[in-house]
Write an enzyme that holds these catalytic residues in place. Structure first.
Site, PDB file in Angstrom:
ATOM      1  N   CYS A 287       0.847  -1.188   0.000  1.00 23.34           N
ATOM      2  CA  CYS A 287       0.000   0.000   0.000  1.00 23.34           C
ATOM      3  C   CYS A 287       0.883   1.240   0.000  1.00 23.34           C
ATOM      4  O   CYS A 287       1.969   1.220   0.582  1.00 23.34           O
ATOM      5  CB  CYS A 287      -0.895  -0.010   1.236  1.00 23.34           C
ATOM      6  N   GLU A 321       1.470  -4.977  -5.288  1.00 23.11           N
ATOM      7  CA  GLU A 321       0.261  -5.795  -5.281  1.00 23.11           C
ATOM      8  C   GLU A 321      -0.807  -5.161  -6.155  1.00 23.11           C
ATOM      9  O   GLU A 321      -0.946  -3.944  -6.214  1.00 23.11           O
ATOM     10  CB  GLU A 321      -0.240  -5.978  -3.843  1.00 23.11           C
TER      11      GLU A 321
END
Length: 427
Positions: A287, A321
């Protein structure tokens, strides 16, 4: 055709006046034509919007929270009834199967002044890589309540920031509409007096972790989610205000946080951060966030570059991701393009001849599929029995433009080693 954006007062399109918007019952979850604040030239300011919630404002007037169809959720807002036209039946256009896909409109289409200090730039977007579905601040399908922004703005240190999305702060905080957050320890307060009293007593002047990088005024701190649980929870609550599609879980054990700060005489001020999973083999980032008041200054690129520098020390070719957010994809696209073009140009200068996709990946630590994707989006990679790459002078000049970079010699970091208990998820 122009894509300029103008306020509704400057539109030449004939639209209903406030008095012409007939009064009918407005129902939650129904769609109506709602007057937008900003729109393109020659485009009607009346756009289809879904009503998600109601409330009484400070003047005692009923307001409706609306989401405009095909617009980014950052443009969701509270509107008075006089901006909602209930007299017309909503007619939604359906795209044919052969029509190209369209993406929701973004803040970048609109005048930055509409968003106060929270201006957005494609290359320095807040939402860059989306997150794993197990941690605080991770991407997952939103519960219905999270569709409605619960805080209008925050005071972060000396900065007043308009929020963009829902974040699950305590229920009593939502009644204040504005909350106060200490920029050093990230504790949050509902009262300005509480905040001022805290600031006088707070002795923390940098993130509670090890400083692994310092180059002038820029520093990075490494924080283990196990050791600094409260700080990382507060960080994730803060980031959720500016990151969409996030569900917060209070399990920080599997994650490390890397906080970028800018220092001055008062301390280390948070610019942004990224997190990464401790035991991930493939991913170098989970993140990432650049705070609004530090955007458009090249800091987002530094965060991305640092994630790859750590991967180089670990000797792991990695990728962030996925899936990406729309703006996250733009940010990574720009970084990948610059790095790959730089490597290709240098290789051509000193070696000449052919270079394989695998070799590009090994030199940049960018995953092979990300290299192929970047070559395709740049339009310089074509398949003719094998992938052929053609660079233009403009691309080479772009890669040489001066920009903020990570100085590897100033990075003092050793990959941490974890026990089984430090890697597991709690239930």
């Amino acid at each position: 055709m122009t894509n300029d954006i103008c306020p509704d007062s400057g539109s030449s399109t004939s639209t209903p006046t406030d008095n012409e918007l007939q009064e009918h019952e407005i129902t939650i979850n129904n769609k109506y034509y709602v007057k937008t604040k900003y729109h393109r030239k020659n485009e009607s300011p009346m756009q289809i919007a879904e009503v998600l919630a109601t409330r009484l404002n400070k003047d005692g007037n009923l307001e409706y929270y609306v989401h405009f169809k095909d617009f980014n959720k950052r443009l969701d807002e509270w509107v008075l009834e006089d901006r909602i036209d209930t007299s017309k039946e909503v007619v939604e256009m359906k795209l044919s199967e052969s029509s190209p896909c369209t993406t929701p409109r973004d803040l970048t289409e609109f005048d930055n002044s509409f968003f106060s200090t929270s201006s957005l730039d494609e290359s320095e977007s807040l939402t860059q890589a989306e997150c794993s579905s197990q941690s605080l601040g991770v991407l997952e399908k939103k519960p219905i309540k999270s569709r409605v922004k619960n805080l209008d703005a925050i005071w972060f240190g000396e900065h007043y920031l308009q929020t963009w999305y829902f974040s699950p702060y305590p229920q009593e905080y939502t009644e204040a509409r504005v909350i106060y957050i200490c920029e050093f320890c990230l504790n949050h307060f509902i009262s300005e007096k509480q905040f001022e009293r805290h600031c006088k007593k707070c002795t923390i002047r940098h993130p509670p972790g090890n400083e692994i990088y310092r180059d002038g005024e820029i520093s990075f701190f490494e924080i283990d989610g196990v050791r600094q649980t409260t700080y990382c929870q507060n960080l994730s609550l803060l980031s959720k205000l500016f990151l969409d599609h996030k569900s917060l879980y209070y399990d920080l054990i599997p994650f490390m946080f890397y906080i970028m700060c800018r220092s001055d005489a008062y301390g280390f001020h948070i610019i942004g951060y990224f997190s990464k999973e401790k035991n991930s083999v493939e991913h170098n980032l989970a993140c990432i966030l650049t705070l609004p008041h530090f955007q458009r200054q090249g800091y987002g690129r530094l965060l991305i570059e640092m994630s790859y520098e750590l991967a180089k020390i670990e000797n792991k070719i990695g990728t962030p991701e996925k899936p990406f957010s729309d703006l996250g994809l733009l940010s990574y696209q720009k970084y990948w393009q610059e790095i790959i073009i730089e490597v290709l140009h240098r290789y051509h200068q000193f070696h000449g001849g052919e270079i394989t996709i695998e070799e590009i990946s090994e030199k940049t630590y960018i995953a092979q599929r990300d290299v192929l994707y970047t070559l395709h989006t740049l339009g310089i990679g074509s398949y003719q029995g094998q992938t052929a790459i053609r660079l233009t002078d403009a691309m080479i000049v772009m890669s040489k433009n001066k920009k903020r970079r990570i100085d590897r010699s100033k990075l003092d970091w050793t990959p941490p080693v974890f026990t089984y208990n430090q890697l597991r998820y709690t239930k």
